[in-house]
Design a protein around this motif. Structure first.
Motif, PDB file in Angstrom:
ATOM      1  N   HIS A 215       0.584  -1.210   0.196  1.00 12.72           N
ATOM      2  CA  HIS A 215       0.026  -0.021   0.080  1.00 12.72           C
ATOM      3  C   HIS A 215       0.772   1.400  -0.055  1.00 12.72           C
ATOM      4  N   GLU A 216       1.851   1.105   0.840  1.00 14.87           N
ATOM      5  CA  GLU A 216       2.799   2.496   0.889  1.00 14.87           C
ATOM      6  C   GLU A 216       3.407   2.857  -0.511  1.00 14.87           C
ATOM      7  N   GLN A 217       3.804   1.837  -1.288  1.00 14.34           N
ATOM      8  CA  GLN A 217       4.342   1.967  -2.373  1.00 14.34           C
ATOM      9  C   GLN A 217       3.348   2.605  -3.701  1.00 14.34           C
ATOM     10  N   LYS A 218       2.197   1.956  -3.431  1.00 15.98           N
ATOM     11  CA  LYS A 218       0.860   2.368  -4.204  1.00 15.98           C
ATOM     12  C   LYS A 218       0.691   3.908  -3.998  1.00 15.98           C
ATOM     13  N   ALA A 219       0.712   4.221  -2.808  1.00 14.90           N
ATOM     14  CA  ALA A 219       0.506   5.559  -2.355  1.00 14.90           C
ATOM     15  C   ALA A 219       1.493   6.585  -2.971  1.00 14.90           C
ATOM     16  N   ALA A 220       2.756   6.099  -2.862  1.00 13.65           N
ATOM     17  CA  ALA A 220       3.885   6.991  -3.272  1.00 13.65           C
ATOM     18  C   ALA A 220       3.769   7.030  -4.849  1.00 13.65           C
ATOM     19  N   THR A 221       3.263   6.047  -5.631  1.00 14.02           N
ATOM     20  CA  THR A 221       3.212   5.961  -7.036  1.00 14.02           C
ATOM     21  C   THR A 221       1.985   7.015  -7.331  1.00 14.02           C
ATOM     22  N   LEU A 222       0.894   6.913  -6.569  1.00 12.39           N
ATOM     23  CA  LEU A 222      -0.185   7.765  -6.843  1.00 12.39           C
ATOM     24  C   LEU A 222       0.416   9.356  -6.752  1.00 12.39           C
ATOM     25  N   GLU A 223       1.176   9.523  -5.534  1.00 12.51           N
ATOM     26  CA  GLU A 223       1.776  11.211  -5.489  1.00 12.51           C
ATOM     27  C   GLU A 223       2.664  11.362  -6.584  1.00 12.51           C
ATOM     28  N   GLY A 224       3.350  10.407  -7.182  1.00  9.31           N
ATOM     29  CA  GLY A 224       4.281  10.733  -8.402  1.00  9.31           C
ATOM     30  C   GLY A 224       3.504  11.072  -9.600  1.00  9.31           C
ATOM     31  N   TRP A 225       2.549  10.219  -9.797  1.00 13.91           N
ATOM     32  CA  TRP A 225       1.794  10.564 -10.962  1.00 13.91           C
ATOM     33  C   TRP A 225       0.952  11.793 -10.943  1.00 13.91           C
ATOM     34  N   GLN A 226       0.571  12.248  -9.728  1.00 12.03           N
ATOM     35  CA  GLN A 226      -0.032  13.457  -9.455  1.00 12.03           C
ATOM     36  C   GLN A 226       0.946  14.433  -9.833  1.00 12.03           C
ATOM     37  N   THR A 227       2.164  14.469  -9.663  1.00  6.73           N
ATOM     38  CA  THR A 227       3.080  15.448  -9.934  1.00  6.73           C
ATOM     39  C   THR A 227       3.349  15.554 -11.663  1.00  6.73           C
ATOM     40  N   PHE A 228       3.298  14.275 -12.070  1.00 11.17           N
ATOM     41  CA  PHE A 228       3.567  14.276 -13.649  1.00 11.17           C
ATOM     42  C   PHE A 228       2.476  14.788 -14.518  1.00 11.17           C
ATOM     43  N   LEU A 229       1.216  14.437 -13.732  1.00 12.22           N
ATOM     44  CA  LEU A 229       0.094  15.084 -14.749  1.00 12.22           C
ATOM     45  C   LEU A 229      -0.170  16.399 -14.299  1.00 12.22           C
ATOM     46  N   ASP A 230       0.407  16.988 -13.360  1.00 17.90           N
ATOM     47  CA  ASP A 230       0.591  18.575 -13.157  1.00 17.90           C
ATOM     48  C   ASP A 230       1.179  19.041 -14.341  1.00 17.90           C
ATOM     49  N   GLY A 231       2.371  18.584 -14.622  1.00 19.80           N
ATOM     50  CA  GLY A 231       3.373  18.899 -15.726  1.00 19.80           C
ATOM     51  C   GLY A 231       2.515  18.773 -16.836  1.00 19.80           C
ATOM     52  N   VAL A 232       1.984  17.563 -17.124  1.00 18.88           N
ATOM     53  CA  VAL A 232       1.265  17.265 -18.458  1.00 18.88           C
ATOM     54  C   VAL A 232       0.406  18.532 -18.742  1.00 18.88           C
ATOM     55  N   LEU A 233      -0.708  18.836 -17.783  1.00 21.26           N
ATOM     56  CA  LEU A 233      -1.754  19.627 -17.820  1.00 21.26           C
ATOM     57  C   LEU A 233      -1.073  21.127 -18.011  1.00 21.26           C
ATOM     58  N   ARG A 234       0.114  21.424 -17.240  1.00 24.96           N
ATOM     59  CA  ARG A 234       0.635  22.710 -17.653  1.00 24.96           C
ATOM     60  C   ARG A 234       1.148  22.845 -18.811  1.00 24.96           C
ATOM     61  N   ILE A 235       1.741  22.010 -19.647  1.00 22.71           N
ATOM     62  CA  ILE A 235       1.992  22.061 -20.897  1.00 22.71           C
ATOM     63  C   ILE A 235       0.792  22.184 -21.839  1.00 22.71           C
ATOM     64  N   ALA A 236      -0.260  21.478 -21.664  1.00 25.97           N
ATOM     65  CA  ALA A 236      -1.505  21.505 -22.295  1.00 25.97           C
ATOM     66  C   ALA A 236      -2.137  22.834 -22.274  1.00 25.97           C
ATOM     67  N   GLU A 237      -2.195  23.304 -21.260  1.00 26.15           N
ATOM     68  CA  GLU A 237      -2.774  24.398 -20.779  1.00 26.15           C
ATOM     69  C   GLU A 237      -2.039  25.755 -21.437  1.00 26.15           C
ATOM     70  N   ALA A 238      -0.868  25.598 -21.517  1.00 26.87           N
ATOM     71  CA  ALA A 238       0.107  26.735 -22.113  1.00 26.87           C
ATOM     72  C   ALA A 238      -0.469  27.210 -23.282  1.00 26.87           C
ATOM     73  N   GLU A 239      -0.996  26.217 -24.352  1.00 29.61           N
ATOM     74  CA  GLU A 239      -1.514  26.750 -25.401  1.00 29.61           C
ATOM     75  C   GLU A 239      -2.612  27.620 -25.315  1.00 29.61           C
ATOM     76  N   LEU A 240      -3.299  27.411 -24.507  1.00 24.07           N
ATOM     77  CA  LEU A 240      -4.381  28.463 -24.171  1.00 24.07           C
ATOM     78  C   LEU A 240      -4.160  29.817 -23.776  1.00 24.07           C
ATOM     79  N   ALA A 241      -2.990  29.959 -23.184  1.00 23.45           N
ATOM     80  CA  ALA A 241      -2.389  31.093 -22.669  1.00 23.45           C
ATOM     81  C   ALA A 241      -1.937  31.921 -23.823  1.00 23.45           C
ATOM     82  N   ALA A 242      -1.249  31.094 -24.792  1.00 25.62           N
ATOM     83  CA  ALA A 242      -0.644  31.880 -26.104  1.00 25.62           C
ATOM     84  C   ALA A 242      -1.491  32.127 -26.966  1.00 25.62           C
ATOM     85  N   GLU A 243      -2.807  31.551 -26.984  1.00 29.27           N
ATOM     86  CA  GLU A 243      -3.960  32.102 -27.702  1.00 29.27           C
ATOM     87  C   GLU A 243      -4.524  33.479 -27.459  1.00 29.27           C
TER      88      GLU A 243
END
Length: 154
Positions: free
Chosen positions: A126-154
């Motif tokens: 369970h502890e490793q699953k929780a750490a994996t979840l936390e890591g992916w939350q950070t990764f997805l923050d980056g994915v969405l930051r990149i995806a949303e950067a296009e909106l700011a550029a428009e």
């Protein structure tokens, strides 16, 4: 639902970015190098072999803030622009570890997109699953930051 499940992790996210922008942020090599590992981790371009074609393999090396490295590899399982991006990954390349399946489903939602990401976590406590979840939350923050950067550029 975002959280730890019996078989892995699941994360639900929403964004004002289009499904196509989210898919591009997930699946293009330069974007991947930016979000994979988060802001404090470097994925040098020379370590990256990442061309999101169904059936092809990928490789990357993370350089951690302390200088240690983690080598990754996997296979692109399902690549359907802009709705689906599934791949496997392992931090034990060369056959030493199980490749976990990561799935990302992307759909239009409220003028933007929703995404659901899951990762299998075979034999993780369970502890490793929780750490994996936390890591992916950070990764997805980056994915969405990149995806949303296009909106700011428009």
């Amino acid at each position: 639902m975002t959280g730890v499940t019996q078989t892995g992790i699941v994360i639900d996210r929403a964004t004002a970015a289009s499904p196509d922008s989210v898919f591009a942020a997930l699946s293009e090599a330069a974007s991947f190098a930016s979000w994979f590992g988060g802001e404090d981790v470097d994925v040098p371009a020379e370590s990256l072999d990442f061309n999101a074609v169904e059936g092809d393999t990928w490789r990357a090396t993370m350089v951690l803030p302390d200088g240690n490295t983690i080598d990754w590899q996997g296979t692109f399982v399902r690549v359907e622009r802009p709705t689906r991006f599934d791949f496997t990954l392992t931090d034990q390349p060369g056959g030493g570890g199980t490749e976990a399946l990561v799935t990302v489903a992307i759909a239009p939602a409220d003028g933007g997109a929703s995404l659901q990401m899951t990762q299998e976590t075979p034999d993780f406590p369970h502890e490793q699953k929780a750490a994996t979840l936390e890591g992916w939350q950070t990764f997805l923050d980056g994915v969405l930051r990149i995806a949303e950067a296009e909106l700011a550029a428009e």
